[in-house]
Design an enzyme around this catalytic site. Structure first.
Site, PDB file in Angstrom:
ATOM      1  N   GLY A  47       0.792  -1.266  -0.073  1.00 60.06           N
ATOM      2  CA  GLY A  47      -0.113   0.024   0.062  1.00 60.06           C
ATOM      3  C   GLY A  47       0.896   1.159   0.018  1.00 60.06           C
ATOM      4  O   GLY A  47       2.044   1.241   0.341  1.00 60.06           O
ATOM      5  N   GLN A  52       3.054   9.871   1.533  1.00 56.08           N
ATOM      6  CA  GLN A  52       4.456   9.295   1.603  1.00 56.08           C
ATOM      7  C   GLN A  52       5.343   9.648   0.340  1.00 56.08           C
ATOM      8  O   GLN A  52       6.401   9.452   0.064  1.00 56.08           O
ATOM      9  CB  GLN A  52       4.337   7.671   1.326  1.00 56.08           C
ATOM     10  CG  GLN A  52       3.681   7.078   2.776  1.00 56.08           C
ATOM     11  CD  GLN A  52       3.722   5.690   2.757  1.00 56.08           C
ATOM     12  OE1 GLN A  52       2.730   5.149   2.141  1.00 56.08           O
ATOM     13  NE2 GLN A  52       4.510   4.924   3.242  1.00 56.08           N
ATOM     14  N   CYS A  98       6.821  -0.398   6.574  1.00 56.80           N
ATOM     15  CA  CYS A  98       6.254   0.866   5.735  1.00 56.80           C
ATOM     16  C   CYS A  98       7.536   1.328   4.868  1.00 56.80           C
ATOM     17  O   CYS A  98       8.588   1.263   5.280  1.00 56.80           O
ATOM     18  CB  CYS A  98       5.949   1.721   7.046  1.00 56.80           C
ATOM     19  SG  CYS A  98       5.345   3.485   6.329  1.00 56.80           S
ATOM     20  N   LEU A  99       7.053   1.751   3.776  1.00 59.21           N
ATOM     21  CA  LEU A  99       8.174   2.172   2.856  1.00 59.21           C
ATOM     22  C   LEU A  99       8.719   3.132   3.442  1.00 59.21           C
ATOM     23  O   LEU A  99       9.881   3.527   2.979  1.00 59.21           O
ATOM     24  CB  LEU A  99       7.332   2.269   1.448  1.00 59.21           C
ATOM     25  CG  LEU A  99       6.826   1.281   0.798  1.00 59.21           C
ATOM     26  CD1 LEU A  99       6.103   1.566  -0.442  1.00 59.21           C
ATOM     27  CD2 LEU A  99       8.154   0.218   0.283  1.00 59.21           C
ATOM     28  N   HIS A 140      -3.426   0.620   8.155  1.00 59.63           N
ATOM     29  CA  HIS A 140      -2.086   1.192   7.932  1.00 59.63           C
ATOM     30  C   HIS A 140      -2.130   2.537   7.077  1.00 59.63           C
ATOM     31  O   HIS A 140      -1.640   3.646   7.574  1.00 59.63           O
ATOM     32  CB  HIS A 140      -1.307   0.271   7.337  1.00 59.63           C
ATOM     33  CG  HIS A 140       0.410   0.724   7.284  1.00 59.63           C
ATOM     34  ND1 HIS A 140       1.317   0.181   7.889  1.00 59.63           N
ATOM     35  CD2 HIS A 140       0.708   1.557   6.612  1.00 59.63           C
ATOM     36  CE1 HIS A 140       2.281   0.901   7.515  1.00 59.63           C
ATOM     37  NE2 HIS A 140       2.071   1.846   6.627  1.00 59.63           N
ATOM     38  N   GLU A 141      -2.737   2.488   5.802  1.00 58.91           N
ATOM     39  CA  GLU A 141      -2.653   3.523   5.018  1.00 58.91           C
ATOM     40  C   GLU A 141      -3.854   4.739   5.351  1.00 58.91           C
ATOM     41  O   GLU A 141      -3.073   5.895   5.288  1.00 58.91           O
ATOM     42  CB  GLU A 141      -3.189   3.037   3.536  1.00 58.91           C
ATOM     43  CG  GLU A 141      -2.409   2.225   2.806  1.00 58.91           C
ATOM     44  CD  GLU A 141      -0.689   2.291   3.009  1.00 58.91           C
ATOM     45  OE1 GLU A 141      -0.242   3.495   2.870  1.00 58.91           O
ATOM     46  OE2 GLU A 141       0.011   1.286   3.092  1.00 58.91           O
ATOM     47  N   HIS A 144      -1.783   6.890   7.634  1.00 57.16           N
ATOM     48  CA  HIS A 144      -0.789   7.845   7.155  1.00 57.16           C
ATOM     49  C   HIS A 144      -1.555   9.156   6.997  1.00 57.16           C
ATOM     50  O   HIS A 144      -0.989  10.399   7.059  1.00 57.16           O
ATOM     51  CB  HIS A 144      -0.259   7.419   5.891  1.00 57.16           C
ATOM     52  CG  HIS A 144       0.876   6.521   5.996  1.00 57.16           C
ATOM     53  ND1 HIS A 144       1.985   6.881   6.433  1.00 57.16           N
ATOM     54  CD2 HIS A 144       0.938   4.996   5.671  1.00 57.16           C
ATOM     55  CE1 HIS A 144       2.942   5.862   6.659  1.00 57.16           C
ATOM     56  NE2 HIS A 144       2.558   4.907   5.861  1.00 57.16           N
TER      57      HIS A 144
HETATM   58 ZN   LIG Z   1       3.276   3.139   5.870  1.00 54.80          ZN
END
Ligand SMILES: [Zn+2]
Length: 154
Positions: A47, A52, A98-99, A140-141, A144
């Site tokens: 995701g 991000q 997480c990226l 999770h997304e 953000h």
């Molecule tokens: Zn993340």
């Protein structure tokens, strides 16, 4: 299309900000979604949220898994102004990465099942009931978009 740079760091102010709703799905939003998709596929993540890639706007992409084997069969679903309407009381703990936090893997408690409402790229309202990993990715997304990282949840 263009690959976007992924913003990293638990103290990055862009990642800690509450993002603004999308008021109009215009060319800029559609380009952001296309570029985010290319970036997500290249990075091999599950995701990606707009903050991000440096945009504090309420857009996320979720790689909805169609089979138990992660990464085998999935469809990338863009969600504009996503809103989780229902969280199951039943929770489970799972390891998340997480990226934006390379190398960091933390055990996070999430609801097993959620209902998410969002707009698709055409502005149609959609609703999905998701379970397990798919529910986890959406939670999770959406975090953000609220400036919440896994380091806050662990
Ligand atoms: Zn993340």
């Amino acid at each position: 299309m263009a690959l976007l740079e992924i913003i990293t760091g638990a103290d990055n102010p862009i990642l800690l900000k509450v993002s603004d709703s999308v008021s109009k799905i215009n060319k800029k939003v559609l380009k952001l979604i296309r570029d985010m998709k290319e970036t997500l596929l290249k990075e091999g993540g599950l995701g990606l949220a707009a903050p991000q890639v440096g945009q504090n706007t309420r857009v996320i992409l979720v790689a909805i898994q169609k089979s138990e084997k992660v990464g085998k069969d999935y469809v990338v679903v863009p969600m504009i102004n996503p809103e989780i309407l229902n969280f199951s009381d039943e929770t489970c703990t799972g390891e998340e990465g997480c990226l934006s936090l390379p190398g960091e893997y933390l055990n996070i408690v999430r609801s097993n099942k959620i209902t998410v409402r969002f707009l698709d790229e055409k502005g149609n309202e959609k609703m999905l009931v998701l379970e397990g990993l798919n529910a986890r990715i959406v939670q999770h997304e959406v975090d953000h978009l609220e400036g919440i990282l896994i380091t806050h949840r662990a």
